[in-house]
Design an enzyme around this catalytic site. Structure first.
Site, PDB file in Angstrom:
ATOM      1  N   TYR A 141       3.238 -10.325   9.405  1.00 40.00           N
ATOM      2  CA  TYR A 141       4.580  -9.753   9.370  1.00 40.00           C
ATOM      3  C   TYR A 141       5.455 -10.284  10.509  1.00 40.00           C
ATOM      4  O   TYR A 141       6.666 -10.334  10.389  1.00 40.00           O
ATOM      5  CB  TYR A 141       4.506  -8.226   9.505  1.00 40.00           C
ATOM      6  CG  TYR A 141       4.341  -7.481   8.214  1.00 40.00           C
ATOM      7  CD1 TYR A 141       3.306  -7.788   7.342  1.00 40.00           C
ATOM      8  CD2 TYR A 141       5.202  -6.446   7.877  1.00 40.00           C
ATOM      9  CE1 TYR A 141       3.146  -7.068   6.167  1.00 40.00           C
ATOM     10  CE2 TYR A 141       5.043  -5.733   6.712  1.00 40.00           C
ATOM     11  CZ  TYR A 141       4.017  -6.042   5.859  1.00 40.00           C
ATOM     12  OH  TYR A 141       3.867  -5.328   4.700  1.00 40.00           O
ATOM     13  N   ASP A 224     -11.019  -8.253  -0.087  1.00 36.86           N
ATOM     14  CA  ASP A 224     -11.086  -8.197  -1.556  1.00 36.86           C
ATOM     15  C   ASP A 224     -12.133  -7.184  -2.000  1.00 36.86           C
ATOM     16  O   ASP A 224     -11.908  -6.380  -2.909  1.00 36.86           O
ATOM     17  CB  ASP A 224     -11.343  -9.599  -2.153  1.00 36.86           C
ATOM     18  CG  ASP A 224     -12.487 -10.351  -1.476  1.00 36.86           C
ATOM     19  OD1 ASP A 224     -12.967  -9.902  -0.411  1.00 36.86           O
ATOM     20  OD2 ASP A 224     -12.892 -11.395  -2.028  1.00 36.86           O
ATOM     21  N   ASP A 248      -1.151  -2.712   4.581  1.00 34.63           N
ATOM     22  CA  ASP A 248      -0.022  -2.407   3.699  1.00 34.63           C
ATOM     23  C   ASP A 248      -0.521  -2.273   2.268  1.00 34.63           C
ATOM     24  O   ASP A 248      -0.207  -1.305   1.558  1.00 34.63           O
ATOM     25  CB  ASP A 248       1.017  -3.534   3.809  1.00 34.63           C
ATOM     26  CG  ASP A 248       2.214  -3.309   2.896  1.00 34.63           C
ATOM     27  OD1 ASP A 248       2.709  -2.166   2.864  1.00 34.63           O
ATOM     28  OD2 ASP A 248       2.628  -4.269   2.219  1.00 34.63           O
ATOM     29  N   ASP A 252      -1.482   1.466  -0.104  1.00 35.49           N
ATOM     30  CA  ASP A 252      -0.862   1.826  -1.389  1.00 35.49           C
ATOM     31  C   ASP A 252      -1.939   2.149  -2.419  1.00 35.49           C
ATOM     32  O   ASP A 252      -1.820   3.100  -3.196  1.00 35.49           O
ATOM     33  CB  ASP A 252       0.012   0.681  -1.927  1.00 35.49           C
ATOM     34  CG  ASP A 252       1.466   0.806  -1.498  1.00 35.49           C
ATOM     35  OD1 ASP A 252       1.716   1.395  -0.432  1.00 35.49           O
ATOM     36  OD2 ASP A 252       2.353   0.322  -2.236  1.00 35.49           O
TER      37      ASP A 252
END
Ligand code: IPM
Ligand code: MG
Length: 361
Positions: A141, A224, A248, A252
């Protein structure tokens, strides 16, 4: 002693859900004499419209002076055509970075009342209680160089950089271990050490830190596989610690296990424990202004703020209890609605929480 709270309502559904959270905060403030002083400022798209930039100087100044910050959400299609450097999201990233809010705590807790709203079978998620600790001011980021450049052959190339210094890994690692210590003493560090050097170092530092926290059981998982395990058997996790972008994405996914991302608060803390509190969800422009958004994640973020930054754990418990009560009463916004419950809008949900709080005393 008064405590200054900066309120950043932001964009999209932000102002609607914030209104309900502010009512709840003001109610407990008055009833419990907390001495909170609420101020408002602009961040994100609304700030771009009013001042030309997503993080006005005035907002940054208030944010630095405040004891803590409550944010709803930023962003929306209106500002998408802007270059990345001027978008609403930059305001959010800018405030995280300027205040060095490196530790992002994202709990994914399933309220038993919402088990049927989860995308997984109830037996896989019953009792789910995971804490994702996401590094928030480093990694891809913020890494440099970054940009879009034109190559010699005229083709354009986008590029970003993933970097982590030892000290950055260590400080977030410590938060992971400390949090695990307060819970079930299991820490899963998520990386991609088989491919990315930055996270090879991450793994090395986590392993080294474990020596200082021998009571915590540390495991490592590639990102993963972690994504798959979250969907396959989420209850194996207690605390997960990971770099910014992996966090991030995984947060979610974890949020959805709990029925709705509309239920989940988060805290972003600096090294002194000062923090910014915000729901995990975004500004949901598709339902903005309709009065249907779920205000509970913002209300729960206010509770988290009272617990972690304002030393008001008992008042935080009261708010969390009130949220549980309204779920018991069957109130549901659209995102958590299931057959046999009562669908309500944003303001009615806020009102129900207030009523539950009033009924407590
Ligand atoms: C989040 C959001 C932000 C992020 C966006 C809005 C910049 O998705 O808080 O998870 O990517 O960190
Ligand atoms: Mg996100």
């Amino acid at each position: 002693m008064t405590k200054k709270i900066l309120i950043l309502a932001g964009d999209g559904i932000g102002p609607e859900i914030m209104q309900e959270a502010v009512k709840v905060l003001q109610f407990v403030n008055d009833q419990e004499n907390l001495g909170l002083e609420l101020e408002q400022a602009l961040l994100g798209g609304c700030a771009i419209d009013a001042t030309g930039g997503p993080l006005p100087e005035a907002t940054l100044k208030l944010a630095k002076e405040a004891d803590s910050i409550l944010l709803a959400a930023v962003g929306g299609p209106k500002w998408e055509p802007l270059p990345i450097a001027n978008r609403p999201e930059k305001g959010l990233l800018g405030i995280r970075s300027a205040l060095e809010l490196f530790a992002n705590l994202r709990p994914a807790i399933l309220y038993p009342q919402l088990a049927s709203a989860s995308s997984l079978k109830p037996e896989l998620v019953a009792g789910l209680d995971i804490l994702i600790v996401r590094e928030l001011v480093g990694g891809m980021y913020f890494g440099k160089p970054r940009g879009i450049r034109t190559l010699e052959n005229g083709e354009r190339e986008g590029f970003n950089t993933l970097t982590y210094k030892e000290s950055e890994i260590e400080r977030i690692g410590r938060i992971g271990f400390e949090m695990a210590r307060k819970r079930n003493k299991k820490l899963c560090s998520v990386d991609k050490a088989n491919v990315l050097e930055a996270t090879e170092l991450w793994r090395e530092i986590m392993t080294k830190l474990n020596k200082e926290y021998p009571d915590v059981q540390l495991s490592h998982m590639y990102v993963d596989n972690a994504a798959m395990q979250l969907i396959r058997a989420p209850k194996q996790f207690d605390v997960m610690v990971t770099e910014n972008m992996f966090g991030d994405i995984l947060s979610d996914a974890a949020a959805m296990l709990t029925g709705s991302i509309g239920m989940l608060p988060s805290a972003s803390l600096d090294k002194t424990g000062k923090g910014m509190y915000e729901p995990c969800h975004g500004s949901a422009p598709d339902i903005a202004g309709k009065g249907v958004a779920n205000p509970l994640a913002t209300i729960l973020s206010a509770a988290m703020m009272l617990r972690y930054s304002l030393n008001q754990g008992r008042v935080a418990d009261r708010i969390e209890q009130a949220v549980s009560t309204v779920l018991d009463q069957g109130y549901r916004t659209g995102d958590i609605f299931t057959e046999g419950t009562q669908k309500v809008g944003t303001a009615q949900m806020g009102e129900a929480v207030l009523n539950a709080l009033k009924a407590q005393k």
